[in-house]
Design an enzyme around this catalytic site. Structure first.
Site, PDB file in Angstrom:
ATOM      1  N   PRO A 227      35.901  59.686  47.240  1.00  0.00           N
ATOM      2  CA  PRO A 227      35.545  58.317  46.882  1.00  0.00           C
ATOM      3  C   PRO A 227      36.505  57.620  45.920  1.00  0.00           C
ATOM      4  CG  PRO A 227      34.159  59.881  45.722  1.00  0.00           C
ATOM      5  CD  PRO A 227      35.048  60.694  46.603  1.00  0.00           C
ATOM      6  N   ASP A 250      44.390  54.141  54.399  1.00  0.00           N
ATOM      7  CA  ASP A 250      43.750  52.830  54.435  1.00  0.00           C
ATOM      8  C   ASP A 250      43.399  52.369  53.030  1.00  0.00           C
ATOM      9  OD1 ASP A 250      40.878  54.262  56.091  1.00  0.00           O
ATOM     10  OD2 ASP A 250      41.287  54.102  53.957  1.00  0.00           O
ATOM     11  N   LYS A 272      42.132  48.755  55.788  1.00  0.00           N
ATOM     12  CA  LYS A 272      41.466  47.706  56.502  1.00  0.00           C
ATOM     13  C   LYS A 272      40.572  47.001  55.515  1.00  0.00           C
ATOM     14  CE  LYS A 272      40.403  51.050  60.117  1.00  0.00           C
ATOM     15  NZ  LYS A 272      39.303  51.938  60.382  1.00  0.00           N
ATOM     16  N   GLY A 304      36.673  58.792  51.340  1.00  0.00           N
ATOM     17  CA  GLY A 304      35.414  59.524  51.555  1.00  0.00           C
ATOM     18  C   GLY A 304      35.582  60.654  52.540  1.00  0.00           C
ATOM     19  N   ASP A 305      34.657  60.725  53.495  1.00  0.00           N
ATOM     20  CA  ASP A 305      34.698  61.742  54.537  1.00  0.00           C
ATOM     21  C   ASP A 305      35.098  61.058  55.841  1.00  0.00           C
ATOM     22  OD1 ASP A 305      33.367  64.644  55.331  1.00  0.00           O
ATOM     23  OD2 ASP A 305      33.278  63.159  56.938  1.00  0.00           O
ATOM     24  N   ILE A 308      32.248  60.112  58.299  1.00  0.00           N
ATOM     25  CA  ILE A 308      31.111  59.268  57.913  1.00  0.00           C
ATOM     26  C   ILE A 308      31.592  57.835  57.809  1.00  0.00           C
ATOM     27  CG2 ILE A 308      29.397  58.784  56.119  1.00  0.00           C
ATOM     28  CD1 ILE A 308      29.165  61.765  55.693  1.00  0.00           C
ATOM     29  N   THR A 333      31.859  62.211  50.535  1.00  0.00           N
ATOM     30  CA  THR A 333      31.543  60.873  51.008  1.00  0.00           C
ATOM     31  C   THR A 333      31.033  60.009  49.849  1.00  0.00           C
ATOM     32  OG1 THR A 333      30.411  59.648  52.729  1.00  0.00           O
ATOM     33  CG2 THR A 333      29.164  61.440  51.702  1.00  0.00           C
ATOM     34  N   ALA A 334      31.198  58.679  50.018  1.00  0.00           N
ATOM     35  CA  ALA A 334      30.845  57.763  48.925  1.00  0.00           C
ATOM     36  C   ALA A 334      29.414  57.980  48.437  1.00  0.00           C
ATOM     37  CB  ALA A 334      31.041  56.326  49.382  1.00  0.00           C
ATOM     38  N   MET A 385      28.890  49.661  53.058  1.00  0.00           N
ATOM     39  CA  MET A 385      29.337  48.331  53.512  1.00  0.00           C
ATOM     40  C   MET A 385      28.186  47.325  53.437  1.00  0.00           C
ATOM     41  SD  MET A 385      31.501  49.722  56.777  1.00  0.00           S
ATOM     42  CE  MET A 385      30.339  50.994  57.217  1.00  0.00           C
ATOM     43  N   GLY A 414      32.613  53.524  42.668  1.00  0.00           N
ATOM     44  CA  GLY A 414      32.039  54.771  42.161  1.00  0.00           C
ATOM     45  C   GLY A 414      33.072  55.853  41.939  1.00  0.00           C
TER      46      GLY A 414
HETATM   47  N1  SAH Z   1      34.360  57.325  55.142  1.00  0.00           N
HETATM   48  C1  SAH Z   1      33.909  56.697  53.907  1.00  0.00           C
HETATM   49  C2  SAH Z   1      33.153  55.418  54.173  1.00  0.00           C
HETATM   50  C3  SAH Z   1      33.969  54.328  54.795  1.00  0.00           C
HETATM   51  S1  SAH Z   1      33.063  52.857  55.002  1.00  0.00           S
HETATM   52  C4  SAH Z   1      33.056  57.700  53.142  1.00  0.00           C
HETATM   53  O1  SAH Z   1      32.696  58.744  53.643  1.00  0.00           O
HETATM   54  O2  SAH Z   1      32.770  57.402  51.963  1.00  0.00           O
HETATM   55  C5  SAH Z   1      33.478  51.967  53.559  1.00  0.00           C
HETATM   56  C6  SAH Z   1      32.326  51.881  52.606  1.00  0.00           C
HETATM   57  O3  SAH Z   1      32.202  53.064  51.852  1.00  0.00           O
HETATM   58  C7  SAH Z   1      32.464  50.802  51.567  1.00  0.00           C
HETATM   59  O4  SAH Z   1      32.106  49.537  52.078  1.00  0.00           O
HETATM   60  C8  SAH Z   1      31.479  51.248  50.524  1.00  0.00           C
HETATM   61  O5  SAH Z   1      30.160  50.965  50.902  1.00  0.00           O
HETATM   62  C9  SAH Z   1      31.640  52.753  50.591  1.00  0.00           C
HETATM   63  N2  SAH Z   1      32.523  53.279  49.533  1.00  0.00           N
HETATM   64  C10 SAH Z   1      33.632  53.999  49.708  1.00  0.00           C
HETATM   65  N3  SAH Z   1      34.154  54.364  48.529  1.00  0.00           N
HETATM   66  C11 SAH Z   1      33.340  53.862  47.581  1.00  0.00           C
HETATM   67  C12 SAH Z   1      33.337  53.889  46.154  1.00  0.00           C
HETATM   68  N4  SAH Z   1      34.293  54.534  45.465  1.00  0.00           N
HETATM   69  N5  SAH Z   1      32.350  53.268  45.497  1.00  0.00           N
HETATM   70  C13 SAH Z   1      31.385  52.613  46.173  1.00  0.00           C
HETATM   71  N6  SAH Z   1      31.335  52.558  47.516  1.00  0.00           N
HETATM   72  C14 SAH Z   1      32.289  53.167  48.218  1.00  0.00           C
END
Ligand code: SAH
Length: 465
Positions: A227, A250, A272, A304-305, A308, A333-334, A385, A414
């Protein structure tokens, strides 16, 4: 960086050590290990220094330091407990542009001595820039345990083959790939096991095979970068990031994480921002295939992952079709990262037995969701999102039966130093958000577990807890 790490060739150079006590003996010993000619000057030599001078056959003079002691030397270490003398030596050396180190006084030094892990010819130097030698020594101790003692022998063997490999494998990135596979495979293991002759035979054979080989296909690593906080990467993610020739990343991947990729890797930014896909998904999929077919090791780095809400599945589908080797590295993941750093357990025996990860992404301007399945009791909802659709999400959850007082948290950025956690209820959150300047990315957590934040929050960011 206050000091640039360099490795200094001392062989045959005259090094002056000023001081006769145990610290001076240690420094002089270090200089001897690097084959410097040591000359020692001190008012009085301790017994240990006398023994050292004798056993190492060093030049020496017992008496007061004189300016002329600096004549014809190439490096100076002052290790006396006379601070005026140390300052004088430093000043004179600086005037003559001689590299000088004054023990325990970085301000007077033009170079400092690192803590060393010696697996000659492999040498690892650790420095705290003079701020905390104890910290540097602790780190060294850790490295000592990580680096097998046979690394020196391995490096000598590699050194013998360096020219041959250079002439047989012309392309620098192929050559790097060759060495990496040697160093991370059975050849290195044989050296570690003391079977050097066997290792050498295998190395020669591998090189011959390589020479007669057509272009190799590369591979793709689909890596979850977590994250945001670099410490939350997995070991495997880090290793592959440092091995890849090309990195496609990205927007969600933080600068601190990009810094950990190999220095000379090609870094390609592919998107993106919301509704501003800088490189369309199709094109990313094809780029991965093309780069791998050209023989590159490609790291597709995603926040994140990758599996996901990361479209990781789509990206590797084409690779699978084209028979390109790939591996997937999970990331935090976030939802997990943000929940942990906000002190909100996603499940809890008293409040929540299940957790759902939901996309809040808008379709035709509204999140298109099965609202009835989201209002189950004792369930935590995590919306990715979800910022743009937050009003609708709160409104629909209430409309479908969740209490308007259900607690909700919004976590911005986060796990990073810019993390912010806003707490409200389904009813109050839309208004709270309107009065705040919220920065993406944000995640939304809904459910009774959010109440635990006030008790369990532990992570302090620039915005406080
Ligand atoms: N593959 C990623 C998610 C991608 S979709 C995962 O597993 O985390 C993108 C969304 O992830 C963002 O719109 C937000 O909702 C969330 N996100 C990713 N990183 C974040 C962070 N550091 N703090 C808060 N939300 C986060």
């Amino acid at each position: 960086m206050d000091f640039l790490p360099l490795f200094f060739k001392l062989n045959g150079k005259t090094c002056l050590v000023i001081g006769g006590g145990t610290v001076a003996v240690r420094k002089a010993g270090l200089l001897r290990r690097a084959q410097g000619h040591v000359f020692v000057v001190a008012e009085k030599f301790s017994p240990a220094m006398k023994t050292f001078i004798q056993s190492e056959a060093c030049g020496s003079r017992e008496g007061a330091f004189e300016d002329s002691d600096l004549d014809n030397v190439q490096l100076v270490i002052a290790a006396t407990n006379d601070s005026a003398l140390n300052a004088r030596v430093s000043k004179l050396a600086h005037e003559r542009q001689l590299p000088v180190n004054v023990v325990d006084n970085p301000a007077l030094c033009s170079f400092i001595l690192p803590a060393i892990v010696d697996r000659s010819p492999v040498v690892v130097a650790v420095s705290s820039g003079g701020q905390s030698p104890v910290l540097a020594r602790l780190l060294r101790a850790r490295l000592e345990t990580l680096i097998p003692s046979a690394y020196g022998r391995l490096a000598v063997l590699m050194g013998r083959y360096r020219d041959a490999v250079k002439s047989d494998i012309a392309a620098p990135n192929k050559r790097r790939g060759f060495w990496e596979s040697v160093l991370q495979g059975p050849i290195a293991e044989m050296v570690f096991a003391g079977k050097e002759a066997q290792a050498e035979t295998l190395l020669q054979q591998t090189l011959d095979d390589k020479k007669n080989h057509k272009t190799d296909v590369g591979e793709v690593y689909l890596v979850g970068a977590g994250p945001g906080e670099p410490d939350l990467l997995t070991f495997r993610a880090l290793r592959l990031m440092q091995q890849a020739d090309v990195v496609l990343y990205d927007r969600l991947v933080s600068p601190g994480i990009l810094d950990l990729c190999r220095r000379d890797a090609d870094m390609i930014h592919v998107g993106k921002a919301r509704s501003n896909h800088s490189v369309p998904q199709e094109e990313i999929n094809h780029m991965l295939v093309r780069l791998a077919k050209e023989g590159h090791r490609v790291c597709r780095l995603k926040g994140g992952d990758p599996f996901i809400f990361g479209r990781g599945g789509e990206e590797i589908e084409l690779l699978a079709q084209e028979n390109i080797p790939f591996q997937v590295v999970p990331g935090i993941t976030a939802a997990s990262g943000c929940a942990a750093y906000a002190g909100i357990p996603l499940t809890h025996r008293d409040y929540s037995q299940s957790v759902r990860f939901v996309t809040g992404h808008l379709k035709d301007n509204a999140p298109d969701l099965e609202w009835n399945s989201l209002i189950q009791p004792r369930q935590t909802l995590v919306f990715y999102m979800g910022l743009v659709g937050l009003d609708t999400i709160c409104h629909q959850l209430i409309k479908h039966g969740l209490s308007a007082q259900t607690p909700i948290a919004l976590v911005q950025k986060g796990t990073t130093s810019q993390q912010r956690v806003l707490i409200g209820s389904l009813e109050s959150m839309p208004a709270i958000i309107r009065n705040e300047h919220i920065q993406p990315p944000t995640i939304i957590i809904v459910g009774e577990v959010v109440r635990l934040h006030s008790k369990l929050a532990w992570f302090e960011s620039d915005h406080g807890i």
